[in-house]
Design an enzyme around this catalytic site. Structure first.
Site, PDB file in Angstrom:
ATOM      1  N   ASP A 102       0.898  -1.123  -0.118  1.00 42.98           N
ATOM      2  CA  ASP A 102       0.109   0.154  -0.081  1.00 42.98           C
ATOM      3  C   ASP A 102       0.894   1.393   0.063  1.00 42.98           C
ATOM      4  O   ASP A 102       2.086   1.238   0.092  1.00 42.98           O
ATOM      5  CB  ASP A 102      -0.878   0.024   1.309  1.00 42.98           C
ATOM      6  CG  ASP A 102       0.004  -0.127   2.670  1.00 42.98           C
ATOM      7  OD1 ASP A 102       0.891  -0.707   2.684  1.00 42.98           O
ATOM      8  OD2 ASP A 102      -0.696   0.512   3.428  1.00 42.98           O
ATOM      9  N   HIS A 159       1.663  -9.235  -3.108  1.00 37.14           N
ATOM     10  CA  HIS A 159       0.654  -8.171  -2.969  1.00 37.14           C
ATOM     11  C   HIS A 159       1.410  -6.764  -3.072  1.00 37.14           C
ATOM     12  O   HIS A 159       2.025  -6.317  -2.039  1.00 37.14           O
ATOM     13  CB  HIS A 159      -0.340  -8.175  -2.030  1.00 37.14           C
ATOM     14  CG  HIS A 159      -1.505  -7.220  -1.860  1.00 37.14           C
ATOM     15  ND1 HIS A 159      -2.638  -7.109  -2.416  1.00 37.14           N
ATOM     16  CD2 HIS A 159      -1.380  -5.888  -1.015  1.00 37.14           C
ATOM     17  CE1 HIS A 159      -3.147  -6.000  -2.264  1.00 37.14           C
ATOM     18  NE2 HIS A 159      -2.546  -5.341  -1.238  1.00 37.14           N
ATOM     19  N   ASP A 175       0.824 -17.597  -3.667  1.00 41.71           N
ATOM     20  CA  ASP A 175       1.589 -16.841  -4.270  1.00 41.71           C
ATOM     21  C   ASP A 175       0.633 -15.948  -5.437  1.00 41.71           C
ATOM     22  O   ASP A 175       0.712 -16.164  -6.529  1.00 41.71           O
ATOM     23  CB  ASP A 175       2.723 -17.605  -5.071  1.00 41.71           C
ATOM     24  CG  ASP A 175       3.674 -16.227  -5.680  1.00 41.71           C
ATOM     25  OD1 ASP A 175       3.469 -15.208  -5.180  1.00 41.71           O
ATOM     26  OD2 ASP A 175       4.237 -16.811  -6.629  1.00 41.71           O
ATOM     27  N   GLU A 193       1.994 -10.638   1.135  1.00 43.00           N
ATOM     28  CA  GLU A 193       2.275  -9.073   1.214  1.00 43.00           C
ATOM     29  C   GLU A 193       3.844  -9.105   1.132  1.00 43.00           C
ATOM     30  O   GLU A 193       4.354  -9.939   1.484  1.00 43.00           O
ATOM     31  CB  GLU A 193       1.686  -8.128   1.840  1.00 43.00           C
ATOM     32  CG  GLU A 193       1.674  -6.792   1.561  1.00 43.00           C
ATOM     33  CD  GLU A 193       0.386  -5.910   2.137  1.00 43.00           C
ATOM     34  OE1 GLU A 193      -0.559  -6.403   2.643  1.00 43.00           O
ATOM     35  OE2 GLU A 193       0.627  -4.570   1.975  1.00 43.00           O
TER      36      GLU A 193
HETATM   37  O1  9MR Z   1       1.993  -6.996   9.542  1.00 45.22           O
HETATM   38  C1  9MR Z   1       0.747  -6.509  10.094  1.00 45.22           C
HETATM   39  C2  9MR Z   1       0.179  -7.527  10.787  1.00 45.22           C
HETATM   40  O2  9MR Z   1       0.771  -7.848  12.045  1.00 45.22           O
HETATM   41  C3  9MR Z   1      -1.288  -6.969  11.339  1.00 45.22           C
HETATM   42  O3  9MR Z   1      -2.011  -8.043  12.035  1.00 45.22           O
HETATM   43  C4  9MR Z   1      -1.967  -6.360  10.213  1.00 45.22           C
HETATM   44  C5  9MR Z   1      -3.377  -5.922  10.640  1.00 45.22           C
HETATM   45  O4  9MR Z   1      -2.911  -4.675  11.247  1.00 45.22           O
HETATM   46  O5  9MR Z   1      -1.334  -5.434   9.520  1.00 45.22           O
HETATM   47  C6  9MR Z   1      -0.106  -6.026   9.002  1.00 45.22           C
HETATM   48  O6  9MR Z   1       0.413  -5.057   8.471  1.00 45.22           O
HETATM   49  C7  9MR Z   1      -0.035  -4.202   7.277  1.00 45.22           C
HETATM   50  C8  9MR Z   1      -0.335  -2.912   7.431  1.00 45.22           C
HETATM   51  O7  9MR Z   1      -1.353  -2.882   8.471  1.00 45.22           O
HETATM   52  C9  9MR Z   1      -0.807  -2.221   6.303  1.00 45.22           C
HETATM   53  N1  9MR Z   1       0.365  -2.376   5.191  1.00 45.22           N
HETATM   54  C10 9MR Z   1       0.465  -3.588   4.931  1.00 45.22           C
HETATM   55  C11 9MR Z   1       1.249  -4.361   6.322  1.00 45.22           C
HETATM   56  C12 9MR Z   1       1.522  -5.835   5.771  1.00 45.22           C
HETATM   57  O8  9MR Z   1       0.323  -6.658   5.562  1.00 45.22           O
END
Ligand code: 9MR
Length: 747
Positions: A343, A670, A718, A727
């Site tokens: 993102d 992603h 994947d 991601e």
């Molecule tokens: O890595 C993060 C994970 O530990 C959390 O449970 C989740 C929900 O908050 O978010 C993950 O991080 C994401 C972030 O919120 C937004 N950018 C992408 C991150 C990786 O998926």
């Protein structure tokens, strides 16, 4: 096109006759068409288009003139609304489509027609002039009567024409059973084993008794042989497995295979050079994650792109970003930093732990017995700053640090010294979307204690590491760190809201005692001030058992403090006990990896693999590696190295989770800009990009449609749509860089 009714009726009649002779089962009669007029016989109603698209009937199909010059796929759409979807029911989504000129991409989506425009299924085929039939099966994750089927054709510089026919969304079809292709049943590190290191593999087999194995060189000659060790059922995968130890073989070479039970493993090397490469590739990743600067194609061929979020339309930021309504009445220049993941958000807590792990990768090279700081010297990462006489890893980490410093609330404002938790888009955007094309409003979110302490910890650590290269920056960082520390003490329970997750992730956390401990540790190690030593010694975290099964990450940061207190020289009373606590944690991870037939130092409670499990496994490896740095005992080094075997292919899916490393590797992570899977003109993630990895909670609809009921290691796919398992993220790659650098040093 008009269906040939008579023929259809005949087939149906025949089928009906045949079926009546069979026991009752899921009959075709359960399959119900959800779309109206997908055949375009006499009209295009009730299909709609965006205002910039002209659509009409042509030879019994719908043909649409798509304008050039739009930014996003959804800017030029043909769609149908009010489609009913039933949760848990499977649908076959099919259509015929052609494009002229050929090669344009259409994003075909089944989603929600109203905000937040969730996507339940999407696919982005490249259309040919002659046309093709496309058919997919997915399971709806929701009940809705406001479903939408859309063919999104925007995002092209030039105008083109798309024709569509036989669009169908058939409900009640049997669900597709997803079977991952796991290749040969012998699972190895597909990249490289160290010549003098451990060499272990795993065999999936029904056999109960031991089996003979052979190690073959590239010429097919057997160079070692032995017997497998039956291990029974492996909890992490549900498979019956044997383990194989071929550590007795120590000669370097390329293209080895392991042959056992009639299967030949994927090829692998024995040598160190792959880790030299991975150390640099995993760090080079950060340059292409940078915000606020154009990425130079000469430095990263195929990855050049315009600067993201520098106030050039359609971007709205980040030089003058307001707060969310009611949060503050100033704006900040928060340009720069790295995009967090796939993102366009930038989050201080995750930027903090990522920056710490990069700085610690460097600091370990300065301090550890097998460290060599020259390996990360100036000129190693091919970044714009290469040649400035500062180690490239420090230049890259500074890109993250400068952003963290900008997130601090300015003097004179209420909450001065605190750090805003995050800055991101007001609404979630779709994929693909280059950073420079993001049209969303950007907003600062409320400050949090944790973000403030991430700033204090990393800026304090920076103050000691940048001092030899830039005294002014080191001093500025330390001032900011002290200010953040005081602000956090004054506002010790300002937690980010778990509900603040629109347009960006929440990174919510209701415990800041670990962040306080980490920040105090870094401030103490840099300044030697008594107040910080006292805080560390009085913190319950200092003596707590912090090396649990899930290890450390952005929300559990005590280990960052503990590992640094154990390795960075200081006069802290009881430092030996601190060092011993790390070794005790490592002993536990060693026991875990011995009990795991796949050999990773990770056994999460109830086999629930966590979000980002790949990096948790690597971070548990960091604890093992640190125990080696402390004790010099080979068992810890060997344990740390084995975590890498899992990441690079010795796992149930028989794949490497690092792009470009290993014969079968993750490469569709992603991301809005490494979105090759959705747009052939965009690249895959660069080599050295770590995928999040198996995540038992499969939060995204794509994973839910494929992986329902998955066991541990199998909860991964994947595909670019699977943001909860696949991601890329700056904190995850930092763990990879830290471990790749350690392994590269073990010659
Ligand atoms: O890595 C993060 C994970 O530990 C959390 O449970 C989740 C929900 O908050 O978010 C993950 O991080 C994401 C972030 O919120 C937004 N950018 C992408 C991150 C990786 O998926």
């Amino acid at each position: 096109m008009k269906r040939r009714r008579t023929v259809l009726l005949t087939v149906t009649a025949l089928l009906g006759a045949a079926l009546s002779a069979l026991p009752a089962g899921p009959a075709a009669a359960d399959e119900v068409e959800q779309l109206k007029n997908g055949t375009f016989d006499t009209t295009t109603e009730p299909w709609w288009t965006t205002a910039n698209v002209t659509a009409g009937l042509s030879d019994g199909q719908l043909c649409a003139d798509i304008p050039g010059g739009t930014a996003n796929r959804w800017d030029a759409t043909v769609g149908q609304n009010d489609v009913t979807l039933v949760k848990g029911k499977s649908y076959k989504f099919s259509f015929k489509a052609s494009g002229s000129p050929g090669g344009h991409v259409v994003r075909a989506v089944v989603g929600l027609q109203v905000a937040p425009y969730d996507t339940y299924f999407e696919v982005s085929p490249q259309l040919s002039v002659s046309g093709d039939t496309y058919a997919y099966t997915f399971t709806s994750p929701v009940d809705t009567t406001q479903g939408q089927v859309a063919l999104q054709a925007g995002g092209s510089a030039d105008a083109w024409r798309m024709c569509v026919d036989d669009a169908s969304l058939l409900g009640g079809v049997p669900p597709e059973v997803y079977e991952p292709d796991t290749g040969p049943r012998v699972r190895v590190n597909q990249v490289a084993y160290l010549p003098s290191g451990p060499k272990n593999a795993t065999l999936v087999t029904d056999a109960g008794a031991k089996l003979p194995w052979r190690l073959k060189n590239a010429g097919g000659r057997t160079v070692a042989h032995g017997w497998t060790v039956p291990r029974g059922t492996d909890v992490s995968s549900g498979q019956n497995v044997h383990s194989i130890d071929f550590g007795g073989y120590r000669k370097a070479g390329k293209g080895f295979t392991l042959v056992v039970d009639g299967e030949t493993s994927r090829p692998f090397d024995i040598g160190t050079s792959a880790y030299e490469r991975l150390r640099l590739d995993s760090l080079k990743y950060y340059y292409t994650q940078r915000s606020g600067i154009a990425i130079r194609d000469d430095l990263r061929p195929g990855y050049g792109r315009a600067a993201g979020h520098v106030d050039v339309a359609p971007n709205q930021g980040d030089a003058n970003v307001p707060c969310q309504p009611g949060v503050c009445d100033y704006t900040l220049d928060v340009t720069g930093g790295w995009y967090d993941a796939g993102d366009h958000g930038k989050y201080v807590v995750n930027g903090g732990i990522a920056t710490w792990e990069l700085l610690s990768t460097y600091e370990r090279e300065l301090l550890a017995r097998t460290g060599e700081s020259g390996t990360l010297r100036d000129g190693t990462l091919a970044i714009p700053e290469s040649g400035n006489k500062v180690p490239d890893i420090l230049d890259e980490a500074r890109w993250g640090l400068e952003f963290l410093l900008k997130m601090q609330v300015p003097d004179g404002q209420p909450l001065a010294g605190m750090a805003h938790h995050k800055i991101h888009d007001e609404q979630w955007t779709g994929l693909p979307l280059l950073p420079s094309e993001d049209p969303q409003k950007r907003e600062l979110h409320p400050p949090s204690t944790q973000a403030t302490l991430n700033l204090a910890a990393t800026a304090a650590q920076a103050a000691r590491l940048y001092r030899p290269y830039d005294r002014a920056f080191a001093a500025r960082a330390l001032t900011a760190a002290r200010k953040a520390w005081s602000a956090a003490l004054a506002h010790s329970t300002m937690y980010a809201s778990a509900a603040d997750g629109i347009g960006g992730g929440t990174y919510d956390d209701t415990n800041a005692t670990d962040e306080f401990y980490w920040a105090a540790a870094e401030l103490y190690l840099t300044t030697g001030d008594k107040q910080f030593a006292d805080f560390v010694l009085n913190s319950p975290v200092h003596t707590a058992d912090i090396f649990g099964p899930l290890g450390f990450d952005w929300g559990r940061t005590a280990a960052a403090g503990r590992l640094d207190l154990a390795t960075v020289p200081s006069r802290l009373p009881g430092r030996d006990t601190v060092r011993r606590s790390v070794v005790e944690g490592a002993d536990r991870y060693l026991a875990t990896l011995k009990s795991q037939p796949y050999g990773m130092p990770y056994a999460p409670p109830d086999n629930i693999y966590d979000w980002g499990s790949s990096h948790q496994i690597l971070n548990n490896g960091v604890v093992l590696a640190t125990a080696y740095d402390i004790t010099g005992s080979a068992k810890y080094r060997d344990g740390a190295v084995q975590g890498m075997d899992y990441i690079l292919g010795r796992n149930a899916l028989n794949m490497s989770y690092v792009t470009g490393y290993g014969e079968a590797n993750s490469h569709n992570q992603h991301s809005r800009w490494y979105a090759h899977e959705l747009d052939p003109n965009l690249p895959n993630p660069p080599h050295g990009t770590l995928a999040g990895g198996p995540n038992s909670s499969i939060q995204d609809p794509y994973a839910q449609s494929k992986l329902q009921g998955c066991v541990g290691q199998f909860c991964y796919i994947d595909d670019i749509q699977s943001w909860s398992t696949n991601e890329t993220a700056i904190n995850w790659n930092a763990a990879l860089a830290r471990m790749a650098s350690f392994v590269a040093d073990q010659r």
